[in-house]
Write a protein that holds these residues in place. Structure first.
Motif, PDB file in Angstrom:
ATOM      1  N   ARG A  14       0.833  -1.211   0.000  1.00  0.00           N
ATOM      2  CA  ARG A  14       0.000   0.000   0.000  1.00  0.00           C
ATOM      3  C   ARG A  14       0.863   1.255   0.000  1.00  0.00           C
ATOM      4  N   THR A  15       1.942   1.246   0.769  1.00  0.00           N
ATOM      5  CA  THR A  15       2.834   2.400   0.805  1.00  0.00           C
ATOM      6  C   THR A  15       3.447   2.640  -0.572  1.00  0.00           C
ATOM      7  N   ALA A  16       3.895   1.585  -1.223  1.00  0.00           N
ATOM      8  CA  ALA A  16       4.481   1.726  -2.562  1.00  0.00           C
ATOM      9  C   ALA A  16       3.444   2.256  -3.548  1.00  0.00           C
ATOM     10  N   GLN A  17       2.226   1.736  -3.486  1.00  0.00           N
ATOM     11  CA  GLN A  17       1.173   2.204  -4.394  1.00  0.00           C
ATOM     12  C   GLN A  17       0.855   3.677  -4.150  1.00  0.00           C
ATOM     13  N   THR A  18       0.868   4.099  -2.894  1.00  0.00           N
ATOM     14  CA  THR A  18       0.602   5.504  -2.581  1.00  0.00           C
ATOM     15  C   THR A  18       1.750   6.388  -3.044  1.00  0.00           C
ATOM     16  N   LEU A  19       2.990   6.007  -2.724  1.00  0.00           N
ATOM     17  CA  LEU A  19       4.142   6.802  -3.163  1.00  0.00           C
ATOM     18  C   LEU A  19       4.192   6.912  -4.687  1.00  0.00           C
ATOM     19  N   LEU A  28       6.402  -1.184  -8.261  1.00  0.00           N
ATOM     20  CA  LEU A  28       6.920  -2.433  -8.815  1.00  0.00           C
ATOM     21  C   LEU A  28       7.477  -3.324  -7.720  1.00  0.00           C
ATOM     22  N   PRO A  29       7.396  -4.648  -7.920  1.00  0.00           N
ATOM     23  CA  PRO A  29       7.987  -5.538  -6.918  1.00  0.00           C
ATOM     24  C   PRO A  29       9.503  -5.379  -6.876  1.00  0.00           C
ATOM     25  N   PHE A  30      10.061  -5.551  -5.694  1.00  0.00           N
ATOM     26  CA  PHE A  30      11.513  -5.584  -5.505  1.00  0.00           C
ATOM     27  C   PHE A  30      11.833  -7.033  -5.143  1.00  0.00           C
ATOM     28  N   PRO A  31      12.073  -7.876  -6.142  1.00  0.00           N
ATOM     29  CA  PRO A  31      12.095  -9.328  -5.923  1.00  0.00           C
ATOM     30  C   PRO A  31      13.270  -9.843  -5.099  1.00  0.00           C
ATOM     31  N   MET A  32      14.222  -9.003  -4.771  1.00  0.00           N
ATOM     32  CA  MET A  32      15.364  -9.460  -3.984  1.00  0.00           C
ATOM     33  C   MET A  32      14.964  -9.803  -2.557  1.00  0.00           C
ATOM     34  N   TYR A  33      13.873  -9.177  -2.060  1.00  0.00           N
ATOM     35  CA  TYR A  33      13.407  -9.408  -0.698  1.00  0.00           C
ATOM     36  C   TYR A  33      11.899  -9.601  -0.709  1.00  0.00           C
ATOM     37  N   ASP A  34      11.405 -10.484   0.160  1.00  0.00           N
ATOM     38  CA  ASP A  34       9.967 -10.736   0.264  1.00  0.00           C
ATOM     39  C   ASP A  34       9.218  -9.474   0.664  1.00  0.00           C
ATOM     40  N   ASP A  35       8.032  -9.299   0.092  1.00  0.00           N
ATOM     41  CA  ASP A  35       7.119  -8.209   0.444  1.00  0.00           C
ATOM     42  C   ASP A  35       7.791  -6.846   0.346  1.00  0.00           C
ATOM     43  N   SER A  36       8.609  -6.644  -0.682  1.00  0.00           N
ATOM     44  CA  SER A  36       9.325  -5.385  -0.880  1.00  0.00           C
ATOM     45  C   SER A  36       9.010  -4.836  -2.269  1.00  0.00           C
ATOM     46  N   TYR A  37       9.105  -3.510  -2.386  1.00  0.00           N
ATOM     47  CA  TYR A  37       8.702  -2.832  -3.613  1.00  0.00           C
ATOM     48  C   TYR A  37       9.676  -1.712  -3.940  1.00  0.00           C
ATOM     49  N   ASN A  44      11.524   8.392 -16.347  1.00  0.00           N
ATOM     50  CA  ASN A  44      12.783   8.465 -17.094  1.00  0.00           C
ATOM     51  C   ASN A  44      13.976   8.687 -16.177  1.00  0.00           C
ATOM     52  N   THR A  45      13.987   8.011 -15.025  1.00  0.00           N
ATOM     53  CA  THR A  45      15.092   8.164 -14.097  1.00  0.00           C
ATOM     54  C   THR A  45      15.431   6.827 -13.461  1.00  0.00           C
ATOM     55  N   SER A  46      16.648   6.717 -12.994  1.00  0.00           N
ATOM     56  CA  SER A  46      17.043   5.527 -12.243  1.00  0.00           C
ATOM     57  C   SER A  46      16.918   5.759 -10.743  1.00  0.00           C
ATOM     58  N   CYS A  47      16.531   6.951 -10.315  1.00  0.00           N
ATOM     59  CA  CYS A  47      16.370   7.272  -8.893  1.00  0.00           C
ATOM     60  C   CYS A  47      15.082   6.643  -8.375  1.00  0.00           C
ATOM     61  N   CYS A  48      15.155   6.055  -7.172  1.00  0.00           N
ATOM     62  CA  CYS A  48      13.981   5.362  -6.664  1.00  0.00           C
ATOM     63  C   CYS A  48      13.972   5.275  -5.150  1.00  0.00           C
ATOM     64  N   VAL A  49      12.817   4.860  -4.625  1.00  0.00           N
ATOM     65  CA  VAL A  49      12.627   4.542  -3.211  1.00  0.00           C
ATOM     66  C   VAL A  49      12.323   3.053  -3.140  1.00  0.00           C
ATOM     67  N   GLU A  50      13.077   2.343  -2.299  1.00  0.00           N
ATOM     68  CA  GLU A  50      12.801   0.934  -2.033  1.00  0.00           C
ATOM     69  C   GLU A  50      12.000   0.868  -0.741  1.00  0.00           C
ATOM     70  N   ILE A  51      10.965   0.042  -0.718  1.00  0.00           N
ATOM     71  CA  ILE A  51      10.099  -0.070   0.454  1.00  0.00           C
ATOM     72  C   ILE A  51      10.158  -1.506   0.953  1.00  0.00           C
ATOM     73  N   TYR A  52      10.626  -1.675   2.200  1.00  0.00           N
ATOM     74  CA  TYR A  52      10.750  -2.981   2.844  1.00  0.00           C
ATOM     75  C   TYR A  52       9.749  -3.073   3.988  1.00  0.00           C
ATOM     76  N   PRO A  53       9.452  -4.296   4.455  1.00  0.00           N
ATOM     77  CA  PRO A  53       8.611  -4.411   5.645  1.00  0.00           C
ATOM     78  C   PRO A  53       9.266  -3.704   6.835  1.00  0.00           C
ATOM     79  N   LEU A  54       8.469  -2.947   7.580  1.00  0.00           N
ATOM     80  CA  LEU A  54       8.961  -2.197   8.727  1.00  0.00           C
ATOM     81  C   LEU A  54       9.611  -3.135   9.734  1.00  0.00           C
TER      82      LEU A  54
END
Length: 153
Positions: A14-19, A28-37, A44-54
C-alpha cells in the motif's frame, strides 16, 4: 546524486502504491526481498525509493545483497528525504488524505517551503512541488551554504 533510498513500511504494498502516485509511475515488486517494492521517481530516471517491511534491518553479511533481519527492536532516527515531484500541492494533499497520512506545508526559514508528508505517519518525506524545488535549489548549494553558515572546518 542520490540514486535510491530505502524505508520501512507496515504495509509495503500500500505504501508503494501511494508513493507511486506522487511520481505518476507504477509500484513495482523488488524481488530481492519478500514483500518489498520499488517506486521510481519518474518514468525516465534511475532514482527510486525501495520499500521494505517495517522492522527489517540491513546487515553487512557475506552475501551478494545485504541481509535483512527483523530480530532487533526499532528505534526512531533522524532519517528523512526531500524529494521533488511534478504534481501540485492539491494533488499531494488528496493522495495523503486517501492514504490517511499526516501532511502539512511548512516554511523553512523564509527561504523555501516543503510539504511534510509522514509516510504511514512515521517516516518523513519533504515533498517539493516544482515551485518549491526551484526555491530549494536556489538556496541549497555549496556557495550559499558557506556564505550563510560559514566555511568548512
Amino acid at each position: 546524486m542520490i540514486k535510491h533510498i530505502s524505508i520501512g513500511a507496515k504495509n509495503p504494498a500500500r505504501t508503494a502504491q501511494t508513493l507511486a502516485q506522487f511520481w505518476q509511475v507504477p509500484a513495482l515488486p523488488f524481488p530481492m526481498y519478500d514483500d518489498s517494492y520499488v517506486v521510481f521517481l519518474g518514468s525516465n530516471t534511475s532514482c527510486c525509493v525501495e520499500i521494505y517491511p517495517l522492522g527489517q534491518l540491513t546487515l553487512n553479511g557475506d552475501n551478494t545483497l545485504p541481509e535483512l533481519d527483523r530480530s532487533k527492536p526499532l528505534s526512531a532516527g533522524p532519517f528523512h528525504a526531500a524529494l521533488a515531484v511534478e504534481i501540485d500541492e492539491a494533488q499531494i494533499g488528496r493522495i495523503c488524505d486517501t492514504a490517511g497520512w499526516r501532511y502539512r506545508t511548512v516554511d523553512r526559514g523564509g527561504v523555501f517551503q516543503v510539504i511534510e508528508v509522514w509516510i504511514e505517519n512515521h517516516t518523513l518525506f519533504e515533498i517539493l512541488t516544482p515551485e518549491m524545488a526551484a526555491a530549494y535549489e536556489q538556496f541549497a548549494n555549496v556557495d550559499n551554504w558557506q556564505r550563510i553558515f560559514g566555511q568548512a572546518s
